[in-house]
Each structure stands twice: as structure tokens, then as C-alpha cells.
Design a protein around this motif. Structure first.
Motif, PDB file in Angstrom:
ATOM      1  N   GLN A 180       0.793  -1.337  -0.047  1.00 18.53           N
ATOM      2  CA  GLN A 180      -0.147  -0.112  -0.011  1.00 18.53           C
ATOM      3  C   GLN A 180       0.948   1.361   0.057  1.00 18.53           C
ATOM      4  N   ALA A 181       2.093   1.126   0.289  1.00 21.10           N
ATOM      5  CA  ALA A 181       3.008   2.188   0.187  1.00 21.10           C
ATOM      6  C   ALA A 181       4.561   1.783   0.200  1.00 21.10           C
ATOM      7  N   ILE A 182       5.200   2.474  -0.451  1.00 23.73           N
ATOM      8  CA  ILE A 182       6.884   2.171  -0.567  1.00 23.73           C
ATOM      9  C   ILE A 182       7.492   3.595  -0.137  1.00 23.73           C
ATOM     10  N   ALA A 183       8.256   3.601   0.826  1.00 22.40           N
ATOM     11  CA  ALA A 183       8.870   4.859   1.032  1.00 22.40           C
ATOM     12  C   ALA A 183      10.614   4.573   0.859  1.00 22.40           C
ATOM     13  N   ALA A 184      11.122   5.297   0.078  1.00 17.92           N
ATOM     14  CA  ALA A 184      12.620   5.218  -0.010  1.00 17.92           C
ATOM     15  C   ALA A 184      13.617   6.514   0.223  1.00 17.92           C
ATOM     16  N   ILE A 185      14.224   6.406   1.192  1.00 16.69           N
ATOM     17  CA  ILE A 185      15.050   7.559   1.780  1.00 16.69           C
ATOM     18  C   ILE A 185      16.548   7.466   1.218  1.00 16.69           C
ATOM     19  N   SER A 186      16.982   8.250   0.359  1.00 18.95           N
ATOM     20  CA  SER A 186      18.062   8.367  -0.088  1.00 18.95           C
ATOM     21  C   SER A 186      18.554   7.139  -0.779  1.00 18.95           C
ATOM     22  N   PRO A 187      17.714   6.480  -1.778  1.00 23.42           N
ATOM     23  CA  PRO A 187      17.853   5.103  -2.204  1.00 23.42           C
ATOM     24  C   PRO A 187      19.286   5.076  -2.793  1.00 23.42           C
TER      25      PRO A 187
END
Length: 284
Positions: A182-189
Motif C-alpha cells: 500500500q506504500a513504499i518509502a525510499a530515503i536516499s535510495p
């Protein structure tokens, strides 16, 4: 510190007020921050055996409060290169999770971090398959603990650096299986545009394997999964992040001042939580 005796038996740590933080929970609770307020930080530490990784791994669960309803939604939290489950959370994550869920800004949900090794969350070394651990074993572990949906499946996945690469790959695999996150969060991927640089990570057998897994070359395989990308403009991954943003047109695309480190990660935590909370079960 309350409940420290339980650490040796159940691995449950309850913390209130000023925190004499231990090595186990220091990075998650942010020892330099003020007390978390009226809510209690609940962090559970366990060792579980992963058949997919053929080893015991740490599993760290960060809960929004002590009252845990059945099937509390779960967001996986993937660590970066040379990281581990104990150090997966950016500064202030637990405090903001508690505060934002307590005041109704987001619905309650938990984070679960696991040791994934240094293979960019895939089976680079035969028999050590961290992605299969997430897809095949985590739902059972969550179901046994009353977490996740009725089948124990997490609603979302977030990750930092290598973990951001892994979160995007996880989103792709979930979509390919017909059960999208339902959601994907990528920080500094960790999205690189050069095999010469990526090869130094020793996480892929060759350029063909990297190309087959690289989120930059497979943006369409995320389907319609809501995705957020955050990256500092002084981060060495900014080129790849900007390319992904241009190709994928994610729901959230933030680039702002900052490098590849906790000062940037900690600053954008509330925005990441708001994005995840928007898509969490219970946010009607």
C-alpha cells in the motif's frame, strides 16, 4: 527505564520519561532528544531463525504505544549497507511515531526491522536470500505475533540507502505477485547509474544481474503502488534519485539540502510518517 528485566526473557523494553538509553535501543529512541511525552516507547528485540538466510537474525519491532490492537499494521524498515536491524531507524522515528499517532495525525502502525546483510536485499550469495525472508517468512512471523493484516502481511516498506533500493525491489516483487504493497518509502535510495561504482559494493554477480534488479530500469513493475522518494541534494545518490523521480513520477518526490546521513534522514522523518500514515489501514 521500565521493564529492563524483561529484556533478558521476552526482549520487551518499555521506556518513559528521561531515558538512560542502552546500546540496544539508543539509535532508535534518539538519546539526545527530549522525552517522548506522555506516550510510552515500546521496542521489542528478538532473535529469529531465517531459513531463507540460513542464520539467526535480529528482529526489532517499534510499536506506537503499549495498547496493541490485533492486526496492528506493519511497515518494514530496511537498513543500509553495513547496517543492521538495531540501527535501521533514523533519529526521532520512535518519538514522532508515538506523537503523530497519539494526536491522530496518522493511524497507529508499527515498524519492523530485520538483519538483511549487505547484498542489496536479494540473493547475491546462494542460500542467503534476504528478499525471500521478507516475502515468505515475515508474514508468518507477524501473524504469530498478531501483527500485520489477517495473513501477517505488512502494508508498507521503507528503507534508507541500500534499504531504499530494497524497499523499491520489495514493492516490485509484491506487485508482481499480485498483492501490491500500500506504500513504499525510499530515503536516499542506493540508485547508482554506473556499474563501475555499483560493482565496488560486491552485491551483484555482474552487470546483467544488477540490470535485472535495478529499480531505475523497472519503474513500471511497481505498478500503481504509492511511492515516496526523499534525497538530499548533496547526497551522492541524488542523480539516481532524480532519474527515478523523472521516470516513475512518485506520489512524493522531495529533494532538498542535505547529504547522505542522519541529519537529513531525521529532518524528513515527519514527512515520511505522514506519507506512510496516509496509506496505512485505518486511515479512512
Amino acid at each position: 527505564m521500565a521493564g529492563t528485566a524483561g529484556l533478558a526473557t521476552t526482549g520487551l523494553v518499555l521506556a518513559t520519561g528521561a531515558l538512560p538509553v542502552t546500546n540496544l535501543i539508543g539509535d532508535v529512541l534518539d538519546a539526545s532528544a527530549p522525552p517522548v511525552g506522555p506516550g510510552e516507547v515500546v521496542i521489542k528485540y528478538e532473535r529469529v531463525y531465517s531459513q531463507r538466510r540460513r542464520r539467526e537474525v535480529d528482529m526489532v519491532t517499534i510499536l506506537p504505544n503499549r495498547v496493541r490492537p490485533q492486526h496492528l499494521p506493519v511497515c518494514l524498515l530496511l537498513h543500509g549497507l553495513h547496517g543492521n536491524a538495531r540501527r535501521a531507524a533514523p533519529t526521532g522515528l520512535a518519538r514522532h511515531l508515538i506523537d503523530m499517532s497519539a494526536d491522530g495525525t496518522i493511524p497507529p502502525f508499527a515498524f519492523v526491522a530485520l538483519d538483511g546483510g549487505d547484498n542489496y536485499w536479494h540473493e547475491n550469495q546462494r542460500g542467503d536470500n534476504s528478499m525471500a525472508m521478507l516475502l515468505d517468512e515475515v508474514p508468518r512471523w507477524m501473524r504469530e505475533r498478531g501483527l500485520g493484516d489477517a495473513q501477517g502481511v505488512p502494508f508498507a516498506c521503507a528503507g534508507i540507502s541500500m534499504g531504499g533500493f530494497g524497499a523499491l525491489l520489495y514493492g516490485r516483487r509484491r506487485n508482481e505477485a499480485g498483492h501490491p504493497a500500500q506504500a513504499i518509502a525510499a530515503i536516499s535510495p542506493g540508485l547508482l547509474t554506473s556499474w563501475r561504482e555499483m560493482s565496488t559494493r560486491k552485491a551483484f554477480k555482474d552487470t546483467a544481474e544488477w540490470a535485472s534488479l535495478d529499480p531505475l530500469r523497472h519503474v513500471e513493475k511497481l505498478g500503481s503502488t504509492p511511492t515516496g522518494i526523499w534525497c538530499g541534494t548533496e547526497d551522492h545518490f541524488i542523480e539516481g534519485a532524480r532519474k527515478f523521480i523523472k521516470l516513475a513520477k512518485p506520489e512524493v518526490a522531495y529533494t532538498g539540502p542535505g547529504g547522505h546521513g542522519d541529519p537529513f534522514y531525521g529532518r524528513i522523518v515527519p514527512d515520511v510518517l505522514a506519507f506512510l500514515g496516509k496509506h496505512a489501514p485505518g486511515n479512512d
